[in-house]
Write an enzyme that holds these catalytic residues in place. Structure first.
Site, PDB file in Angstrom:
ATOM      1  N   SER A 127       0.830  -1.203   0.000  1.00 32.53           N
ATOM      2  CA  SER A 127       0.000   0.000   0.000  1.00 32.53           C
ATOM      3  C   SER A 127       0.866   1.254   0.000  1.00 32.53           C
ATOM      4  CB  SER A 127      -0.849  -0.037   1.268  1.00 32.53           C
ATOM      5  OG  SER A 127      -1.412   1.220   1.503  1.00 32.53           O
ATOM      6  N   TYR A 152      -2.176  -1.637  11.175  1.00 34.59           N
ATOM      7  CA  TYR A 152      -2.412  -2.144   9.809  1.00 34.59           C
ATOM      8  C   TYR A 152      -1.263  -1.731   8.886  1.00 34.59           C
ATOM      9  CZ  TYR A 152      -4.003  -2.209   4.984  1.00 34.59           C
ATOM     10  OH  TYR A 152      -4.051  -2.397   3.622  1.00 34.59           O
ATOM     11  N   LYS A 156       1.868  -3.956   6.725  1.00 40.23           N
ATOM     12  CA  LYS A 156       2.272  -3.908   5.309  1.00 40.23           C
ATOM     13  C   LYS A 156       3.795  -3.704   5.211  1.00 40.23           C
ATOM     14  CE  LYS A 156      -1.584  -4.744   3.503  1.00 40.23           C
ATOM     15  NZ  LYS A 156      -1.792  -6.019   2.835  1.00 40.23           N
TER      16      LYS A 156
HETATM   17  P1  NAD Z   1     -11.049  -7.333   1.220  1.00 40.79           P
HETATM   18  O1  NAD Z   1     -11.279  -7.347   2.685  1.00 40.79           O
HETATM   19  O2  NAD Z   1     -12.210  -7.096   0.322  1.00 40.79           O
HETATM   20  O3  NAD Z   1     -10.354  -8.708   0.758  1.00 40.79           O
HETATM   21  C1  NAD Z   1      -9.488  -9.436   1.599  1.00 40.79           C
HETATM   22  C2  NAD Z   1     -10.053 -10.846   1.674  1.00 40.79           C
HETATM   23  O4  NAD Z   1      -9.177 -11.640   2.476  1.00 40.79           O
HETATM   24  C3  NAD Z   1     -11.439 -10.912   2.313  1.00 40.79           C
HETATM   25  O5  NAD Z   1     -12.289 -11.615   1.442  1.00 40.79           O
HETATM   26  C4  NAD Z   1     -11.214 -11.687   3.626  1.00 40.79           C
HETATM   27  O6  NAD Z   1     -12.322 -12.503   3.937  1.00 40.79           O
HETATM   28  C5  NAD Z   1      -9.969 -12.486   3.295  1.00 40.79           C
HETATM   29  N1  NAD Z   1      -9.122 -12.850   4.428  1.00 40.79           N
HETATM   30  C6  NAD Z   1      -8.671 -12.065   5.440  1.00 40.79           C
HETATM   31  N2  NAD Z   1      -7.870 -12.757   6.250  1.00 40.79           N
HETATM   32  C7  NAD Z   1      -7.779 -14.022   5.745  1.00 40.79           C
HETATM   33  C8  NAD Z   1      -7.105 -15.197   6.126  1.00 40.79           C
HETATM   34  N3  NAD Z   1      -6.341 -15.250   7.213  1.00 40.79           N
HETATM   35  N4  NAD Z   1      -7.257 -16.305   5.368  1.00 40.79           N
HETATM   36  C9  NAD Z   1      -8.034 -16.289   4.252  1.00 40.79           C
HETATM   37  N5  NAD Z   1      -8.707 -15.202   3.844  1.00 40.79           N
HETATM   38  C10 NAD Z   1      -8.578 -14.085   4.578  1.00 40.79           C
HETATM   39  O7  NAD Z   1      -9.900  -6.289   0.931  1.00 40.79           O
HETATM   40  P2  NAD Z   1      -9.354  -5.702  -0.450  1.00 40.79           P
HETATM   41  O8  NAD Z   1      -9.725  -4.274  -0.501  1.00 40.79           O
HETATM   42  O9  NAD Z   1      -9.703  -6.587  -1.568  1.00 40.79           O
HETATM   43  O10 NAD Z   1      -7.787  -5.761  -0.166  1.00 40.79           O
HETATM   44  C11 NAD Z   1      -6.978  -6.824  -0.638  1.00 40.79           C
HETATM   45  C12 NAD Z   1      -5.546  -6.582  -0.201  1.00 40.79           C
HETATM   46  O11 NAD Z   1      -5.114  -5.318  -0.700  1.00 40.79           O
HETATM   47  C13 NAD Z   1      -5.361  -6.528   1.305  1.00 40.79           C
HETATM   48  O12 NAD Z   1      -4.120  -7.130   1.604  1.00 40.79           O
HETATM   49  C14 NAD Z   1      -5.313  -5.045   1.593  1.00 40.79           C
HETATM   50  O13 NAD Z   1      -4.575  -4.774   2.758  1.00 40.79           O
HETATM   51  C15 NAD Z   1      -4.596  -4.534   0.355  1.00 40.79           C
HETATM   52  N6  NAD Z   1      -4.858  -3.123   0.066  1.00 40.79           N
HETATM   53  C16 NAD Z   1      -6.143  -2.691  -0.072  1.00 40.79           C
HETATM   54  C17 NAD Z   1      -6.397  -1.349  -0.321  1.00 40.79           C
HETATM   55  C18 NAD Z   1      -7.822  -0.826  -0.431  1.00 40.79           C
HETATM   56  O14 NAD Z   1      -8.016   0.369  -0.305  1.00 40.79           O
HETATM   57  N7  NAD Z   1      -8.821  -1.650  -0.705  1.00 40.79           N
HETATM   58  C19 NAD Z   1      -5.320  -0.455  -0.457  1.00 40.79           C
HETATM   59  C20 NAD Z   1      -4.020  -0.929  -0.332  1.00 40.79           C
HETATM   60  C21 NAD Z   1      -3.799  -2.283  -0.076  1.00 40.79           C
END
Ligand code: NAD
Length: 343
Positions: A127, A152, A156
Site C-alpha cells: 500500500s 495495519y 504492510k
Molecule cells: P477485502 O477485505 O475485500 O479482501 C481481503 C479478503 O481476504 C477478504 O475476502 C477476507 O475474507 C480475506 N481474508 C482475510 N484474512 C484471511 C485469512 N487469514 N485467510 C483467508 N482469507 C482471509 O480487501 P481488499 O480491498 O480486496 O484488499 C486486498 C488486499 O489489498 C489486502 O491485503 C489489503 O490490505 C490490500 N490493500 C487494499 C487497499 C484498499 O483500499 N482496498 C489499499 C491498499 C492495499
C-alpha cells in the site's frame, strides 16, 4: 491454460476482480478465502462474467494444514497472489494483535508452502501507506518508507520486509510488491464490486451508500489542509486497472526473461491527485445523484496528500491506468444500484 495461480482473499474486493482478469488471460485460478470480510456469492458474479467458476476453498491462510492440503490437491501451482489480510485501519488500532497475527503469519505460512511446492513467485498487496506523508509528490518507489501510523500500516511494512529478507536469503521464488494507491469502482458488468460488511471504512462505498439513501450524510474530514480546496488528496485507481496490474506482474514472474531481479516494487496509481471534494463533485456530475455531505474536523492519522508517480510501472511492467475517474465512479454507482435493488 497458462498455469495454476492461487489467489488468497479471492472473494474479496480486489481478489475477485483479479480472479476475473486472470481467468480472462487464460490462467486457472484456485481461490481461497476464510470469508471473514467477503461473501461466497462473489463466485456467482465471477462465473457470470467469465463463464468459469474458480475452484474455491473456504480456508484460512494461517491454517497450515489447510494450506498444505490446497497445494497438495492442486499440484503445479506456479504463482501466488496474496490479498488475504485484515485491512481496517481503525480496527487495527483497537485490535493490534489480531492484525499482526492475521497479516504477518498468513504471509509466512504461504511462503513456506510455496517453497515446499516449488511455486515460482508471489505478488503481494502492499500500500502507499508505507510512504506516510511523502516530502516529494508525486511519490516514487525510491521515497523513504516512513514510520507507520497504524498497526495495519505497520503489517504492510513488515510484510514487505519479510519478503525482502526471504528473497535476499536465497528463497527459491521471486516476489513483486505492488503498492496500491486508492482502489475504487467496480467491474463494468456491475456483477462484482466492493461489498463491505458493516459500515464502510472506505470513502467510495460510504459515498455510494449515502447517495443511495442508506447512510444519511457523508463526512468530509477536514477542509483546512494545505491543498487547493482544503480537503485531502488521493490517487484513485480503478479496481479493474489494478487487477490487470496483477496479471502483468504474475506474467513477469513466470517469464524467465522478464524479471531479472528476484524482488521488485511498483506503485500502482494513476499519477493524478484528486481531492475528496472534487471526487464528490465528479460523482454528482456523472451520475446526476446528490451526495449529502458535511465538513467535519480532521481525522487522526490521515495523510494530507499523496499521489503516485507510476512511471516505473508504466515503463517496466508496461502497465498503465486506463479508466477515467468519471467512468470509474459510474461503475461504482451501477454496482451500488444493483446491490441496493437486491437487498
Ligand atoms: P477485502 O477485505 O475485500 O479482501 C481481503 C479478503 O481476504 C477478504 O475476502 C477476507 O475474507 C480475506 N481474508 C482475510 N484474512 C484471511 C485469512 N487469514 N485467510 C483467508 N482469507 C482471509 O480487501 P481488499 O480491498 O480486496 O484488499 C486486498 C488486499 O489489498 C489486502 O491485503 C489489503 O490490505 C490490500 N490493500 C487494499 C487497499 C484498499 O483500499 N482496498 C489499499 C491498499 C492495499
Amino acid at each position: 491454460m497458462k498455469g495454476k495461480i492461487l489467489v488468497t482473499g479471492g472473494t474479496g474486493y480486489i481478489g475477485s476482480h483479479t480472479t476475473v482478469e486472470l481467468i480472462n488471460a487464460g490462467y486457472e485460478v484456485i481461490s481461497m478465502d476464510n470469508l471473514s470480510n467477503s461473501n461466497i456469492e462473489v463466485l456467482d458474479g465471477i462465473e457470470a462474467i467469465t463463464g468459469i467458476r474458480p475452484k474455491f476453498y473456504e480456508a484460512d491462510c494461517n491454517d497450515e494444514a489447510a494450506v498444505e492440503r490446497i497445494f497438495s490437491e492442486n499440484p503445479g501451482i506456479v504463482g501466488l497472489i496474496h490479498f488475504a489480510a485484515s485491512k481496517a485501519v481503525g480496527e487495527s488500532v483497537q485490535k493490534p494483535l489480531l492484525y499482526y497475527r492475521n497479516n504477518l503469519l498468513s504471509l509466512i505460512v504461504m511462503l513456506e508452502a510455496m517453497e515446499r511446492h516449488g511455486t515460482k513467485g508471489i505478488v503481494f498487496s502492499s500500500s502507499c501507506t508505507v510512504y506516510g506523508q511523502p516530502e516529494v509528490l508525486p511519490v516514487t518507489e525510491n521515497a523513504p518508507v516512513q514510520e507507520a501510523l497504524s498497526p495495519y500500516g505497520n503489517t504492510k511494512q513488515i510484510n514487505e520486509e519479510i519478503l525482502r529478507d526471504a528473497i535476499y536469503a536465497g528463497a527459491p521464488y521471486k516476489a513483486i510488491r505492488l503498492r496500491y494507491f486508492n482502489p475504487i469502482g467496480a467491474h463494468s458488468s456491475a456483477l462484482i464490486g466492493e461489498l463491505p460488511l458493516g459500515v464502510p471504512q472506505n470513502l467510495i462505498p460510504y459515498l455510494t451508500q449515502t447517495a443511495a439513501g442508506i447512510r444519511q450524510e457523508l463526512s468530509v474530514f477536514g477542509d483546512d489542509y494545505n491543498t487547493p480546496d482544503g480537503s485531502c488528496i488521493r490517487d484513485y485507481i480503478n479496481v479493474v486497472d489494478l487487477a490487470k496490474a496483477h496479471v502483468i506482474a504474475i506474467e513477469r514472474i513466470l517469464d524467465e526473461d522478464k524479471q531479472s531481479e528476484p524482488l521488485e516494487t511498483f506503485n500502482i496509481g494513476t499519477g493524478r491527485g484528486v481531492s475528496v471534494l472534487e471526487l464528490i463533485n465528479t460523482f454528482e456530475q456523472v451520475t446526476g445523484v446528490k451526495v449529502p455531505h458535511k465538513i467535519v474536523g480532521r481525522r487522526e492519522g490521515d495523510i494530507e496528500q499523496v499521489w503516485a508517480n507510476p512511471k516505473h510501472a508504466n515503463e517496466v511492467l508496461g502497465w498503465e491506468a486506463k479508466e477515467t475517474l468519471a467512468d470509474t465512479l459510474k461503475s461504482a454507482w451501477a454496482w451500488q444500484e444493483r446491490i441496493t435493488k437486491k437487498a
